[in-house]
Design a protein around this motif. Structure first.
Motif, PDB file in Angstrom:
ATOM      1  N   VAL A 134       1.925 -12.903  -5.073  1.00 64.09           N
ATOM      2  CA  VAL A 134       2.288 -12.635  -3.680  1.00 64.09           C
ATOM      3  C   VAL A 134       1.172 -11.805  -3.053  1.00 64.09           C
ATOM      4  O   VAL A 134       0.484 -11.066  -3.752  1.00 64.09           O
ATOM      5  CB  VAL A 134       3.628 -11.883  -3.584  1.00 64.09           C
ATOM      6  CG1 VAL A 134       4.767 -12.830  -3.844  1.00 64.09           C
ATOM      7  CG2 VAL A 134       3.639 -10.698  -4.515  1.00 64.09           C
ATOM      8  N   ALA A 135       1.035 -11.962  -1.742  1.00 63.30           N
ATOM      9  CA  ALA A 135      -0.100 -11.330  -1.062  1.00 63.30           C
ATOM     10  C   ALA A 135      -0.210  -9.842  -1.386  1.00 63.30           C
ATOM     11  O   ALA A 135      -1.303  -9.325  -1.635  1.00 63.30           O
ATOM     12  CB  ALA A 135       0.001 -11.554   0.434  1.00 63.30           C
ATOM     13  N   ASP A 136       0.922  -9.158  -1.430  1.00 63.71           N
ATOM     14  CA  ASP A 136       0.908  -7.720  -1.704  1.00 63.71           C
ATOM     15  C   ASP A 136       0.295  -7.391  -3.057  1.00 63.71           C
ATOM     16  O   ASP A 136      -0.232  -6.302  -3.260  1.00 63.71           O
ATOM     17  CB  ASP A 136       2.339  -7.176  -1.678  1.00 63.71           C
ATOM     18  CG  ASP A 136       2.689  -6.655  -0.297  1.00 63.71           C
ATOM     19  OD1 ASP A 136       1.766  -6.555   0.539  1.00 63.71           O
ATOM     20  OD2 ASP A 136       3.873  -6.357  -0.057  1.00 63.71           O
ATOM     21  N   LYS A 137       0.394  -8.332  -3.995  1.00 61.85           N
ATOM     22  CA  LYS A 137      -0.046  -8.043  -5.360  1.00 61.85           C
ATOM     23  C   LYS A 137      -1.389  -8.683  -5.709  1.00 61.85           C
ATOM     24  O   LYS A 137      -1.897  -8.475  -6.801  1.00 61.85           O
ATOM     25  CB  LYS A 137       1.004  -8.560  -6.367  1.00 61.85           C
ATOM     26  CG  LYS A 137       2.373  -7.990  -6.181  1.00 61.85           C
ATOM     27  CD  LYS A 137       2.474  -6.669  -6.899  1.00 61.85           C
ATOM     28  CE  LYS A 137       3.654  -5.887  -6.329  1.00 61.85           C
ATOM     29  NZ  LYS A 137       4.007  -4.733  -7.141  1.00 61.85           N
ATOM     30  N   LEU A 138      -1.934  -9.526  -4.801  1.00 62.03           N
ATOM     31  CA  LEU A 138      -3.194 -10.201  -5.102  1.00 62.03           C
ATOM     32  C   LEU A 138      -4.275  -9.180  -5.429  1.00 62.03           C
ATOM     33  O   LEU A 138      -5.067  -9.352  -6.337  1.00 62.03           O
ATOM     34  CB  LEU A 138      -3.647 -11.048  -3.909  1.00 62.03           C
ATOM     35  CG  LEU A 138      -3.129 -12.473  -3.831  1.00 62.03           C
ATOM     36  CD1 LEU A 138      -3.572 -13.099  -2.511  1.00 62.03           C
ATOM     37  CD2 LEU A 138      -3.585 -13.322  -5.009  1.00 62.03           C
ATOM     38  N   ILE A 139      -4.297  -8.130  -4.619  1.00 70.77           N
ATOM     39  CA  ILE A 139      -5.270  -7.071  -4.846  1.00 70.77           C
ATOM     40  C   ILE A 139      -4.486  -5.791  -5.113  1.00 70.77           C
ATOM     41  O   ILE A 139      -3.744  -5.322  -4.258  1.00 70.77           O
ATOM     42  CB  ILE A 139      -6.184  -6.920  -3.614  1.00 70.77           C
ATOM     43  CG1 ILE A 139      -6.885  -8.257  -3.349  1.00 70.77           C
ATOM     44  CG2 ILE A 139      -7.182  -5.794  -3.814  1.00 70.77           C
ATOM     45  CD1 ILE A 139      -7.626  -8.329  -2.039  1.00 70.77           C
TER      46      ILE A 139
ATOM     47  N   ALA B 272       1.549   0.926  -3.115  1.00 73.43           N
ATOM     48  CA  ALA B 272       2.580  -0.104  -3.107  1.00 73.43           C
ATOM     49  C   ALA B 272       3.829   0.446  -2.431  1.00 73.43           C
ATOM     50  O   ALA B 272       4.219   1.582  -2.685  1.00 73.43           O
ATOM     51  CB  ALA B 272       2.914  -0.516  -4.529  1.00 73.43           C
ATOM     52  N   PRO B 273       4.488  -0.362  -1.550  1.00 73.46           N
ATOM     53  CA  PRO B 273       5.689   0.157  -0.899  1.00 73.46           C
ATOM     54  C   PRO B 273       6.795   0.438  -1.922  1.00 73.46           C
ATOM     55  O   PRO B 273       6.887  -0.226  -2.941  1.00 73.46           O
ATOM     56  CB  PRO B 273       6.087  -0.969   0.059  1.00 73.46           C
ATOM     57  CG  PRO B 273       5.284  -2.162  -0.302  1.00 73.46           C
ATOM     58  CD  PRO B 273       4.140  -1.716  -1.134  1.00 73.46           C
ATOM     59  N   GLU B 274       7.576   1.457  -1.636  1.00 74.88           N
ATOM     60  CA  GLU B 274       8.682   1.847  -2.516  1.00 74.88           C
ATOM     61  C   GLU B 274       9.790   0.818  -2.439  1.00 74.88           C
ATOM     62  O   GLU B 274      10.015   0.226  -1.392  1.00 74.88           O
ATOM     63  CB  GLU B 274       9.253   3.199  -2.059  1.00 74.88           C
ATOM     64  CG  GLU B 274       8.283   4.338  -2.178  1.00 74.88           C
ATOM     65  CD  GLU B 274       8.277   4.923  -3.572  1.00 74.88           C
ATOM     66  OE1 GLU B 274       9.371   5.219  -4.089  1.00 74.88           O
ATOM     67  OE2 GLU B 274       7.174   5.052  -4.143  1.00 74.88           O
TER      68      GLU B 274
ATOM     69  N   GLU C 254       7.323  -9.862   4.410  1.00 67.71           N
ATOM     70  CA  GLU C 254       6.910 -10.943   3.505  1.00 67.71           C
ATOM     71  C   GLU C 254       8.112 -11.856   3.265  1.00 67.71           C
ATOM     72  O   GLU C 254       9.251 -11.464   3.516  1.00 67.71           O
ATOM     73  CB  GLU C 254       6.453 -10.362   2.156  1.00 67.71           C
ATOM     74  CG  GLU C 254       5.077  -9.740   2.173  1.00 67.71           C
ATOM     75  CD  GLU C 254       3.962 -10.774   2.275  1.00 67.71           C
ATOM     76  OE1 GLU C 254       4.184 -11.935   1.913  1.00 67.71           O
ATOM     77  OE2 GLU C 254       2.869 -10.393   2.734  1.00 67.71           O
ATOM     78  N   LEU C 255       7.856 -13.064   2.739  1.00 67.69           N
ATOM     79  CA  LEU C 255       8.957 -13.994   2.471  1.00 67.69           C
ATOM     80  C   LEU C 255       9.909 -13.405   1.432  1.00 67.69           C
ATOM     81  O   LEU C 255       9.486 -12.635   0.571  1.00 67.69           O
ATOM     82  CB  LEU C 255       8.403 -15.328   1.956  1.00 67.69           C
ATOM     83  CG  LEU C 255       7.658 -16.170   2.986  1.00 67.69           C
ATOM     84  CD1 LEU C 255       6.974 -17.348   2.309  1.00 67.69           C
ATOM     85  CD2 LEU C 255       8.613 -16.649   4.078  1.00 67.69           C
TER      86      LEU C 255
END
Ligand code: ADP
Length: 627
Positions: free
Chosen positions: A489-494, A499-501, A536-537
């Motif tokens: 997922v985009a948040d985890k690509l980099i 990271a949001p709680e 995000e989705l």
């Protein structure tokens, strides 16, 4: 004066063997005899220019004629000619020793194909197609007498007084039963076109018939006259023999059309011209690439002093440039040897390096001179450049400055430019630069959109060699990794610190996983909960970068191996921070809960083109009910 003799060799049965092993290449007899005639013509020109011959040169041309009735093919020239003594020396001894050497090579060669077509058999190749060969010759030397030589392919020959009135040589082949196909205008024309089209002396081609009146000369021999059919068939000064500053773009384009009549215009070309430490001229064209690469290979023609040799240039031209078209002419490429020898030949190695360098320099020039037009051609050039980078370290050293990366917005960047562009947003917490790419923008659109929202740039990597290119570049560039946009997922690509709680408790997480696992009910899909940003989705399906690459490599290698046998494994990433997930958790009715989860999962499948058949129908029906 008449003399009979025996050609002194040890192998009595040379001709049957020559015939048998050169079967596939019988037609080269014409190339060999016409090149001899051309050589003899060049020699008399030289002697004349050096003042060693003061007679008339006459019309310097080579004539090829055939007579279907008499079953003969005649090759005649107005070259320097040979005396009877010279025929004995050059034809009986020297030419024969060439043929004998061929036999030696043949004995050593493991595979007959190694030598077929590579070994210039010279004069004796005539016996591949003829039962009997006659030579009529008159030497340029003062007081020389015409000579006549015949040989029936055994080791016996006959030498007598000849009848030629003019300086030069006339070779008559009495074509054997198996070779009558060569007594045909179109066949001969085709062979001449292939091998003799660019010879430096005009070649006339015609049909020979007996004269109608008396038909015989003083000695009772039939008298022939030549009827010209097509006159001169060759171009004596092809463009590669000229200097680049004499030539205009049209000349190069015309020549290209002549070589490849049905092709689109090439993108650009390189005129090769070296004389030290080896001799090489030629013109190489960059074609417009079509998808069918195989058809476009083997388009470079190799010549030696304007005689066509082969269009198999595999060892001379670097592998990555095999898709180029054009002509290479070098007298320094050994043609009479087996392939393994060719690879080890130092001239061949130098030629290879030279061509690589010339191509790299040309590309660098184009890039510097007119970046816009270079970018326009990039879709065609890119493949060569990437292939070159993968296969030749020396090429990479130059190409790293002009290889382009193209993103999904169709913008192009050099490696350095791109690094600067993405460094601010796409550096992870360990200082690694993460390059994000797609190989299928339509299918991965939702991922590309999500990456875009995070301010990431996505590269387009959809050419057949991009997988290899990525692997190579990743290794070359420091602190760099490539990730396909759907690898996470985009948040985890980099991976970044902030990271949001998650808003969910441990207990809620377990519950959500349970609900989804039940609703999906497929072992290949592993549900994981992530705390992504709320816009995000709710559900995303990903396949791990490493696993995917390993599987792709196993598939490309043909063998399945460990990774090839692994089933596809997908991660179902549920966004714990999305409103829909809270709603599912708060839903009292278990059926609705399952339907909503399944719906979110199916939507994720749908956006990646993974939803088909009965499952798609079920999804549509469920959606209608939900509305
Ligand atoms: P190569 O051409 O490789 O030397 P060939 O077997 O073709 O070997 O010919 C042997 C020699 O015969 C040539 O080197 C040349 O001296 C002589 N020769 C062949 N054809 C001709 C010709 N048409 N005119 C003059 N000399 C010839």
């Amino acid at each position: 004066m008449q003399e009979k003799g025996t050609i002194s060799i040890h192998t009595e049965n040379i001709f049957p063997i020559i015939k048998k092993f050169l079967y596939s290449d019988h037609e080269i007899f014409l190339r060999e005899l016409v090149s001899n005639a051309v050589d003899a013509t060049q020699k008399i020109k030289r002697l004349s220019s050096l003042g060693q011959y003061n007679g008339e040169l006459g019309e310097l041309r080579v004539e090829v004629a055939f007579d279907k009735e008499a079953k003969t093919i005649t090759i005649s020239d107005r070259g320097l000619g040979m005396t009877g003594e010279e025929i004995k020396k050059y034809i009986n001894q020297i030419a024969f020793s060439g043929a004998t050497e061929f036999m030696e090579k043949y004995k050593e060669a493991k595979d007959a194909n190694e030598i077929i077509g590579r070994f210039g058999l010279g004069f004796y190749s005539a016996f591949m197609v003829a039962d009997k060969v006659e030579i009529e010759s008159l030497s340029y030397q003062e007081g020389a007498e015409p000579a006549h030589w015949t040989c029936d392919g055994s080791t016996e020959f006959e030498l007598s007084e000849g009848s030629l009135q003019e300086r030069g040589t006339e070779i008559t082949l009495h074509i054997n039963k198996d070779s009558e196909e060569f007594l045909d205008k179109y066949k001969l024309q085709q062979i001449l076109d292939k091998y003799c089209k660019f010879l430096p002396v005009p070649i006339k081609f015609g049909t020979k018939t007996e004269t109608e009146d008396d038909g015989v000369d003083e000695k009772g021999e039939p008298k022939y006259k030549t009827i010209e059919v097509d006159n001169i068939i060759n171009e004596t000064n092809p463009i590669w023999t000229k200097s680049p500053n004499e030539l205009k773009d049209e000349d190069y384009l015309d020549f290209y059309k002549q070589l490849y009549p049905f092709s689109e215009d090439p993108l650009f070309w390189i005129h090769l011209n070296v004389d030290y430490p080896f001799n090489l001229t030629g013109v190489l064209y960059f074609p417009k690439l079509k998808n069918d690469f195989e058809v476009q290979r083997n388009k470079i023609k190799l010549f030696s002093r304007q005689v066509f040799i082969t269009d198999e240039v595999k060892d001379i031209v670097p592998e990555f440039l095999m898709l180029l078209h054009g002509v290479i002419d070098s007298p320094d490429i050994p043609l009479n040897v087996s392939r393994s020898f060719l690879q080890a030949d130092s001239n061949v190695k130098k030629i290879n390096t030279y061509i690589t360098k010339k191509v790299a320099d040309k590309l660098a020039d184009l890039f510097k001179a007119d970046r816009k037009s270079y970018e326009e051609k990039w879709s065609d050039i890119g493949l060569f450049v990437k292939y070159g980078i993968i296969s030749e370290e020396k090429f990479y050293e130059k190409a790293k400055d002009f290889v382009l990366l193209t993103n999904t917005k169709n913008e192009n960047f050099t490696l350095n430019e791109y690094k600067d562009k993405i460094a601010p947003e796409q550096t992870d917490k360990d200082g690694q630069l993460v390059y994000i790419y797609t190989n299928d923008p339509a299918k991965q659109d939702s991922f590309i959109q999500s990456a875009g929202k995070k301010g990431y740039d996505v590269l387009l990597m959809n050419s057949p060699i991009d997988n290899h290119f990525i692997g190579h570049i990743e290794h070359k560039l420091e602190k760099t990794s490539f990730k396909r946009v759907d690898a996470d997922v985009a948040d985890k690509l980099i991976k970044k610190e902030d990271a949001p709680e998650t808003v969910l408790t441990e207990e809620q997480i377990t519950k959500v996983k349970d609900i989804f696992n039940k609703a999906i009910n497929k072992p290949a899909y592993k549900v994981e909960l992530e705390s992504l940003s709320p816009d995000e989705l709710p559900v995303t399906i990903t396949m791990d970068e490493f696993m995917r690459r390993m599987k792709e490599m196993a598939a490309m290698g043909g063998g399945m191996g460990f990774y090839g046998n692994m089933p596809d494994n997908y991660k179902v990433i549920v966004n714990g921070n999305h409103k829909l997930i809270s709603r599912i958790l708060g839903e009292e009715n278990e059926e609705t809960q399952a339907a909503l989860s399944k719906q979110a999962f199916d939507l994720a499948l749908l956006s990646q083109g993974l939803l088909t058949g009965a499952e798609l129908t079920e999804f549509v029906n469920r959606s209608v009910n939900l509305i």
